[in-house]
Design a protein around this motif. Sequence first.
Motif, PDB file in Angstrom:
ATOM      1  N   GLU A 105     -33.886 -19.395 -21.560  1.00  0.00           N
ATOM      2  CA  GLU A 105     -35.048 -19.718 -20.745  1.00  0.00           C
ATOM      3  C   GLU A 105     -34.664 -20.616 -19.573  1.00  0.00           C
ATOM      4  OE1 GLU A 105     -39.422 -21.936 -21.102  1.00  0.00           O
ATOM      5  OE2 GLU A 105     -37.990 -22.007 -22.772  1.00  0.00           O
ATOM      6  N   ILE A 106     -33.852 -21.645 -19.854  1.00  0.00           N
ATOM      7  CA  ILE A 106     -33.432 -22.557 -18.791  1.00  0.00           C
ATOM      8  C   ILE A 106     -32.573 -21.823 -17.771  1.00  0.00           C
ATOM      9  CG2 ILE A 106     -31.966 -24.557 -18.279  1.00  0.00           C
ATOM     10  CD1 ILE A 106     -33.001 -25.846 -20.845  1.00  0.00           C
ATOM     11  N   VAL A 107     -31.654 -20.988 -18.225  1.00  0.00           N
ATOM     12  CA  VAL A 107     -30.795 -20.229 -17.312  1.00  0.00           C
ATOM     13  C   VAL A 107     -31.644 -19.351 -16.402  1.00  0.00           C
ATOM     14  CG1 VAL A 107     -29.058 -18.406 -17.165  1.00  0.00           C
ATOM     15  CG2 VAL A 107     -28.758 -20.287 -18.798  1.00  0.00           C
ATOM     16  N   ALA A 108     -32.640 -18.691 -16.961  1.00  0.00           N
ATOM     17  CA  ALA A 108     -33.524 -17.845 -16.165  1.00  0.00           C
ATOM     18  C   ALA A 108     -34.264 -18.676 -15.113  1.00  0.00           C
ATOM     19  CB  ALA A 108     -34.513 -17.115 -17.059  1.00  0.00           C
ATOM     20  N   TYR A 109     -34.692 -19.875 -15.504  1.00  0.00           N
ATOM     21  CA  TYR A 109     -35.399 -20.757 -14.569  1.00  0.00           C
ATOM     22  C   TYR A 109     -34.467 -21.199 -13.434  1.00  0.00           C
ATOM     23  CZ  TYR A 109     -37.835 -24.808 -12.687  1.00  0.00           C
ATOM     24  OH  TYR A 109     -38.430 -25.700 -11.832  1.00  0.00           O
ATOM     25  N   LEU A 110     -33.262 -21.617 -13.780  1.00  0.00           N
ATOM     26  CA  LEU A 110     -32.296 -22.041 -12.776  1.00  0.00           C
ATOM     27  C   LEU A 110     -31.999 -20.908 -11.802  1.00  0.00           C
ATOM     28  CD1 LEU A 110     -29.756 -23.971 -15.067  1.00  0.00           C
ATOM     29  CD2 LEU A 110     -31.579 -24.956 -13.660  1.00  0.00           C
ATOM     30  N   ASN A 111     -31.889 -19.714 -12.327  1.00  0.00           N
ATOM     31  CA  ASN A 111     -31.597 -18.554 -11.492  1.00  0.00           C
ATOM     32  C   ASN A 111     -32.772 -18.245 -10.570  1.00  0.00           C
ATOM     33  OD1 ASN A 111     -29.619 -16.405 -10.960  1.00  0.00           O
ATOM     34  ND2 ASN A 111     -31.203 -15.024 -11.709  1.00  0.00           N
ATOM     35  N   GLY A 138     -26.518 -14.544 -17.361  1.00  0.00           N
ATOM     36  CA  GLY A 138     -27.903 -14.611 -16.923  1.00  0.00           C
ATOM     37  C   GLY A 138     -28.149 -15.258 -15.583  1.00  0.00           C
ATOM     38  N   TYR A 139     -27.108 -15.768 -14.943  1.00  0.00           N
ATOM     39  CA  TYR A 139     -27.279 -16.519 -13.699  1.00  0.00           C
ATOM     40  C   TYR A 139     -26.453 -15.873 -12.593  1.00  0.00           C
ATOM     41  CZ  TYR A 139     -27.179 -20.524 -10.449  1.00  0.00           C
ATOM     42  OH  TYR A 139     -27.290 -21.340  -9.351  1.00  0.00           O
ATOM     43  N   SER A 140     -27.101 -15.549 -11.478  1.00  0.00           N
ATOM     44  CA  SER A 140     -26.393 -14.902 -10.366  1.00  0.00           C
ATOM     45  C   SER A 140     -26.770 -15.488  -9.012  1.00  0.00           C
ATOM     46  CB  SER A 140     -26.698 -13.398 -10.363  1.00  0.00           C
ATOM     47  OG  SER A 140     -28.104 -13.175 -10.248  1.00  0.00           O
TER      48      SER A 140
END
Length: 476
Positions: A204-210, A253-255
């Motif tokens: 969830e955090i990774v998706a938010y950061l992305n 998950g992060y790009s």
Amino acid sequence: MNSIVRTVANNSHRFTVDDREMLFHVPTSGLFELDAVSSHILEACDNPQGESVMSLLGKLAEPCPSSEIVDTVAQLGDLKLISSDGVEAFNSEVKSLEQIPLATLVLNVNTGCNLSCSYCYKEDLDKPNNGQKMSFETAKQSIEMMLTESPDQPRYNIVFFGGEPLSNMPLIRDVVSYAEKRFAEINRPIDFSLTTNATMLTEEIVAYLNEHRIGVAISIDGPKAVHDKNRITVSGQGTYDVVRRKIEMLMQGYSARPIGARVTLTKGVTDIENIWDHLFNELGFSEVGFAPVTSGDISYYNLSEQELEAVFSNMKALGRRYIDAAAKGQSIGFSNMHQMLTDIHEGTKKALPCGAGAGMVAIDHSGGVNLCHRFTGSDLPLFGSVSEGLDREALTGFLETRMDRTDKGCNTCWIRNLCSGGCYHESYARYSDPQKPVYHYCDLMRDWIDFGLKAYSEITQANPDFMDTYIAPRRG
């Protein structure tokens, strides 16, 4: 014609790359290839007695036309590379700071951290249960203070720091939401970034950061055996295994932006190449940067003088691999090399060692304005607060003192405009004075920058497109 001219000591640095004679022009941080006439004149004038122009015409008439000698002497004089005044170096006068272009805030969102890294420099670090969290009101006041102090910057940045910043994720979400709306109102771009130990990352955090393009840097010290020496939990357990799993999840998950690794080098850790190889080739980081510890609060973890020399020697070995890859149009993500080449490519001319106090300040959890994130919790006086505003008089006085190189040895050093005395906190920790240059780094830094100048010359000769492809875009 009869005046005596001499080379101006420490106003240039000359070196040879592949039979090309190169000159680094210290006053402008420009890099040039010397022609034959200039080379002959500088060599002839490079003695304590100097040479008269008439003498130069007599000595150099055979290899160089007389008219070209006279013209070149004038040009070298204009560049302050030769002079009849007997000066040692030319430096810009210390200017008063009428404006502080504050564009970056480092928000210390929580003094608490879920790890207990043995070498941690943070003087306000607390265990998780005792962490002092920044309030949203303090963060909001920080942003408004920045806009009040510097309302017309082309771009702004907010950096989330700790402790472990992800331990105050609710505040990060609130700040991002507020800042995105606030900066849209004034039609200015805002960037976010954070440095994390990775242990608290979730999908969830990774998706938010992305989604919000929040830049991510991971603190990791290398392979398991190296990382687990110092980066441990409160109960003393190594953290490599969990950090690696979290990094793999992050990579999937992060790009949004390149992911960087920050490596802290402590006692006994000097194997730069193997650490880089693991982080770049095995774990897939886009960039890997190295920070040697020589003045930490716990002296046991500081690199010895011999180890520090080994670190720089090994950095040059990795730099050699960087050069070879660059010639083929490839980047190997060595951040220290990237940064040095960026400064050379842009002709950086530093009056101050970094943006601390000028372009950037750090806000502690209670709203105090610190010179940078490394000073939160230290005895260095604050430079105002977000509620009362920036103490501009104290801050400009501090910076102007640092810009004055008189009697510090820096005013005649040929890397003075690329180094500017080095890290404030390193000086503070080692000499109890943030205004002192980091003298224990001087010779090593001169050698490192000499290596960088040669590397730049080699790369631009072999593959001139490399700088436009990999170096110039880094500022954006």
